[in-house]
Design an enzyme around this catalytic site. Structure first.
Site, PDB file in Angstrom:
ATOM      1  N   LEU A 285     -29.417  16.951 -10.790  1.00  0.00           N
ATOM      2  CA  LEU A 285     -28.816  18.086 -12.156  1.00  0.00           C
ATOM      3  C   LEU A 285     -27.453  17.386 -12.240  1.00  0.00           C
ATOM      4  O   LEU A 285     -27.039  17.157 -11.204  1.00  0.00           O
ATOM      5  CB  LEU A 285     -29.538  19.281 -12.525  1.00  0.00           C
ATOM      6  CG  LEU A 285     -30.866  19.354 -12.176  1.00  0.00           C
ATOM      7  CD1 LEU A 285     -31.645  20.431 -11.793  1.00  0.00           C
ATOM      8  CD2 LEU A 285     -31.724  18.663 -13.627  1.00  0.00           C
ATOM      9  N   PRO A 286     -27.120  17.763 -13.513  1.00  0.00           N
ATOM     10  CA  PRO A 286     -25.834  17.194 -14.046  1.00  0.00           C
ATOM     11  C   PRO A 286     -24.633  18.357 -13.040  1.00  0.00           C
ATOM     12  O   PRO A 286     -23.138  18.067 -13.288  1.00  0.00           O
ATOM     13  CB  PRO A 286     -25.876  16.844 -16.075  1.00  0.00           C
ATOM     14  CG  PRO A 286     -26.174  18.227 -16.121  1.00  0.00           C
ATOM     15  CD  PRO A 286     -27.447  18.107 -14.863  1.00  0.00           C
TER      16      PRO A 286
ATOM     17  N   LYS B 139     -15.775  17.008 -11.769  1.00  0.00           N
ATOM     18  CA  LYS B 139     -16.886  17.909 -11.838  1.00  0.00           C
ATOM     19  C   LYS B 139     -16.807  18.311 -10.375  1.00  0.00           C
ATOM     20  O   LYS B 139     -16.623  19.081  -9.815  1.00  0.00           O
ATOM     21  CB  LYS B 139     -17.841  17.762 -12.118  1.00  0.00           C
ATOM     22  CG  LYS B 139     -19.378  18.768 -11.915  1.00  0.00           C
ATOM     23  CD  LYS B 139     -20.098  18.409 -10.959  1.00  0.00           C
ATOM     24  CE  LYS B 139     -20.758  17.109 -11.095  1.00  0.00           C
ATOM     25  NZ  LYS B 139     -22.233  16.819 -10.059  1.00  0.00           N
TER      26      LYS B 139
ATOM     27  N   LYS C 101     -20.608  16.023   0.805  1.00  0.00           N
ATOM     28  CA  LYS C 101     -20.784  15.323  -0.442  1.00  0.00           C
ATOM     29  C   LYS C 101     -19.623  15.854  -0.945  1.00  0.00           C
ATOM     30  O   LYS C 101     -18.985  15.013  -1.364  1.00  0.00           O
ATOM     31  CB  LYS C 101     -21.711  15.815  -1.371  1.00  0.00           C
ATOM     32  CG  LYS C 101     -21.754  15.121  -2.334  1.00  0.00           C
ATOM     33  CD  LYS C 101     -21.786  13.835  -2.249  1.00  0.00           C
ATOM     34  CE  LYS C 101     -22.344  13.660  -3.853  1.00  0.00           C
ATOM     35  NZ  LYS C 101     -22.326  12.038  -3.674  1.00  0.00           N
TER      36      LYS C 101
ATOM     37  N   THR D 159     -25.286  16.982  -7.019  1.00  0.00           N
ATOM     38  CA  THR D 159     -24.416  17.385  -5.796  1.00  0.00           C
ATOM     39  C   THR D 159     -23.276  18.966  -6.590  1.00  0.00           C
ATOM     40  O   THR D 159     -22.931  18.500  -8.431  1.00  0.00           O
ATOM     41  CB  THR D 159     -22.837  16.402  -6.479  1.00  0.00           C
ATOM     42  OG1 THR D 159     -23.098  14.930  -5.878  1.00  0.00           O
ATOM     43  CG2 THR D 159     -21.533  16.764  -5.366  1.00  0.00           C
TER      44      THR D 159
HETATM   45  P1  NAD Z   1     -27.445  12.042 -15.736  1.00  0.00           P
HETATM   46  O1  NAD Z   1     -26.350  12.840 -16.814  1.00  0.00           O
HETATM   47  O2  NAD Z   1     -27.475  10.925 -15.627  1.00  0.00           O
HETATM   48  O3  NAD Z   1     -28.917  12.857 -15.649  1.00  0.00           O
HETATM   49  C1  NAD Z   1     -28.874  13.725 -15.270  1.00  0.00           C
HETATM   50  C2  NAD Z   1     -30.207  14.352 -15.968  1.00  0.00           C
HETATM   51  O4  NAD Z   1     -30.564  15.463 -15.992  1.00  0.00           O
HETATM   52  C3  NAD Z   1     -30.528  13.854 -17.503  1.00  0.00           C
HETATM   53  O5  NAD Z   1     -31.832  12.833 -17.591  1.00  0.00           O
HETATM   54  C4  NAD Z   1     -30.528  15.552 -18.081  1.00  0.00           C
HETATM   55  O6  NAD Z   1     -31.543  14.954 -19.676  1.00  0.00           O
HETATM   56  C5  NAD Z   1     -31.007  15.977 -17.211  1.00  0.00           C
HETATM   57  N1  NAD Z   1     -30.934  17.361 -17.303  1.00  0.00           N
HETATM   58  C6  NAD Z   1     -30.543  18.173 -17.605  1.00  0.00           C
HETATM   59  N2  NAD Z   1     -30.067  19.295 -17.590  1.00  0.00           N
HETATM   60  C7  NAD Z   1     -31.191  19.399 -17.396  1.00  0.00           C
HETATM   61  C8  NAD Z   1     -32.173  21.276 -17.331  1.00  0.00           C
HETATM   62  N3  NAD Z   1     -32.525  21.908 -18.187  1.00  0.00           N
HETATM   63  N4  NAD Z   1     -34.132  20.670 -17.085  1.00  0.00           N
HETATM   64  C9  NAD Z   1     -34.112  19.585 -17.147  1.00  0.00           C
HETATM   65  N5  NAD Z   1     -33.900  18.541 -16.900  1.00  0.00           N
HETATM   66  C10 NAD Z   1     -31.359  18.152 -17.634  1.00  0.00           C
HETATM   67  O7  NAD Z   1     -26.908  12.109 -13.580  1.00  0.00           O
HETATM   68  P2  NAD Z   1     -26.554  11.390 -13.110  1.00  0.00           P
HETATM   69  O8  NAD Z   1     -25.636  10.222 -12.691  1.00  0.00           O
HETATM   70  O9  NAD Z   1     -28.197  10.962 -12.759  1.00  0.00           O
HETATM   71  O10 NAD Z   1     -25.843  12.281 -11.331  1.00  0.00           O
HETATM   72  C11 NAD Z   1     -26.766  13.294 -11.167  1.00  0.00           C
HETATM   73  C12 NAD Z   1     -26.889  14.282 -10.255  1.00  0.00           C
HETATM   74  O11 NAD Z   1     -26.538  13.168  -9.563  1.00  0.00           O
HETATM   75  C13 NAD Z   1     -25.148  14.992 -10.302  1.00  0.00           C
HETATM   76  O12 NAD Z   1     -24.901  16.045  -9.669  1.00  0.00           O
HETATM   77  C14 NAD Z   1     -24.324  13.811  -9.924  1.00  0.00           C
HETATM   78  O13 NAD Z   1     -22.764  14.353  -9.531  1.00  0.00           O
HETATM   79  C15 NAD Z   1     -24.795  12.876  -8.797  1.00  0.00           C
HETATM   80  N6  NAD Z   1     -24.495  11.948  -8.505  1.00  0.00           N
HETATM   81  C16 NAD Z   1     -24.594  10.811  -9.409  1.00  0.00           C
HETATM   82  C17 NAD Z   1     -23.945   9.595  -9.044  1.00  0.00           C
HETATM   83  C18 NAD Z   1     -24.109   8.379  -9.645  1.00  0.00           C
HETATM   84  O14 NAD Z   1     -23.983   7.496  -9.180  1.00  0.00           O
HETATM   85  N7  NAD Z   1     -24.033   8.717 -10.779  1.00  0.00           N
HETATM   86  C19 NAD Z   1     -24.026   9.574  -7.385  1.00  0.00           C
HETATM   87  C20 NAD Z   1     -24.219  10.500  -6.394  1.00  0.00           C
HETATM   88  C21 NAD Z   1     -24.808  11.874  -7.026  1.00  0.00           C
END
Ligand code: NAD
Length: 297
Positions: free
Chosen positions: A67-68, A241, A172, A97
């Site tokens: 989640l974001p 963030k 992390k 994260t």
């Molecule tokens: P993203 O924004 O693509 O995905 C987040 C998902 O959560 C979206 O599909 C959104 O619709 C969903 N969401 C939002 N509110 C919600 C709710 N109330 N209930 C259920 N689902 C909900 O983000 P991401 O890039 O996939 O990153 C997700 C997490 O992983 C973050 O915490 C990020 O910091 C971490 N992360 C990302 C990366 C990367 O390279 N993108 C790498 C490592 C860690």
């Protein structure tokens, strides 16, 4: 295939790929995302649809989330339609994260109900998520880790970091601070070199054979800055963030982060200039604008 049903909440850039790994490993997955297209894509790959996090936890034994933000994790885990309200799930695993604070709050809420949580932030980006090669940092109850480990191994390499909720989140945040700091300071060094007439590809080659090498000179500059694609695959908003969470937590712990604070400001400027959805390699473009130079191939 095991008897265990897995829940997956949050099917974005990372979650969609991690859920696909679990499905490919033969697990039954119940999924939820408020974005219809994200949920449909998971259903097309074999997941079963749920209407909210509570329904996921009514039908799954272990629930993963990607989640974001800390606020969304809090609502999904502890809210009125959250995982804690579900009847079946015994374990909540947060792959996001979101910092140690919310990990502690979620762990306390679940412990009161006799259920367990793990914070399991991941590193390796969308490429690592798709190929099952993420580094997975884990903290949570040691005696329950053995049951979780095979599920995590479908997504990458787990590293057990400690029992205390939030310890993996701290590790992390440290990692992501270092990645962003390397990108910011490499942008300054590369702008200086190019302005002096040096070839940026040669600069990376020499630095990578020398003591200044880092994840930006080895990967981000050759792949996304020098070719001008700025498509490394991680947004400025997410990096901002992460560094904000890191500096805030460090301050609360009495650990000074002078350099970390400067990196946070660089990400704030990049976000204001290019938008939070821009790729975080746009930090280099901020430095380019200030230095009046282009770090091009
Ligand atoms: P993203 O924004 O693509 O995905 C987040 C998902 O959560 C979206 O599909 C959104 O619709 C969903 N969401 C939002 N509110 C919600 C709710 N109330 N209930 C259920 N689902 C909900 O983000 P991401 O890039 O996939 O990153 C997700 C997490 O992983 C973050 O915490 C990020 O910091 C971490 N992360 C990302 C990366 C990367 O390279 N993108 C790498 C490592 C860690």
């Amino acid at each position: 295939m095991t008897d265990q049903v897995i829940g997956f909440i949050g099917l974005g850039q990372m979650g969609s790929r991690m859920a696909a790994r679990l499905l490919a490993a033969g697990h039954r997955v119940v999924a939820y995302d408020p974005v219809a297209a994200a949920l449909e894509a998971a259903v097309a790959q074999g997941a079963v649809r749920a209407a909210n996090p509570r329904e996921v936890a009514d039908r799954a034994d272990t629930v993963f989330a990607s989640l974001p933000s800390p606020g969304v994790v809090r609502a999904v885990a502890l809210g009125p339609d959250g995982v804690l309200q579900g009847q079946r799930a015994r374990c909540f695993v947060d792959l996001s994260t979101t910092g140690p604070r919310v990990a502690g709050e979620v762990a306390a809420g679940f412990a009161e109900a006799g259920r367990s949580t793990f914070d399991c932030p991941v590193s390796g980006g969308i490429t690592g998520a798709a190929s099952g090669r993420l580094a997975i940092m884990v903290s949570g109850p040691r005696e329950e880790y053995a049951a979780l480990e095979p599920l995590l191994q479908a997504m990458g390499k787990p590293f057990y970091c400690g029992e205390k909720p939030g310890q993996a989140q701290v590790l992390k945040l440290c990692n992501n601070l270092l990645a962003a700091a390397a990108l910011a300071v490499t942008s300054e060094a590369m702008a200086m070199g190019v302005k002096a007439g040096l070839d940026p590809a040669l600069m990376c080659e020499v630095i990578n054979a020398s003591s200044g090498r880092n994840s930006a000179t080895q990967d981000k500059f050759p792949r996304a800055v020098i070719p001008r694609s700025f498509d490394f695959g991680f947004t400025t908003g997410l990096s901002h963030k992460d560094v904000r969470l890191c500096v805030d937590e460090a301050e609360a712990m009495g650990v000074p982060m002078v350099v970390g604070s400067a990196v946070r400001q660089m990400l704030a400027v990049t976000s204001a200039t290019f938008g939070p959805e821009s790729d975080f390699t746009h930090i280099a473009r901020v430095v380019e604008q200030w230095a009046d130079v282009e770090i091009g191939g």
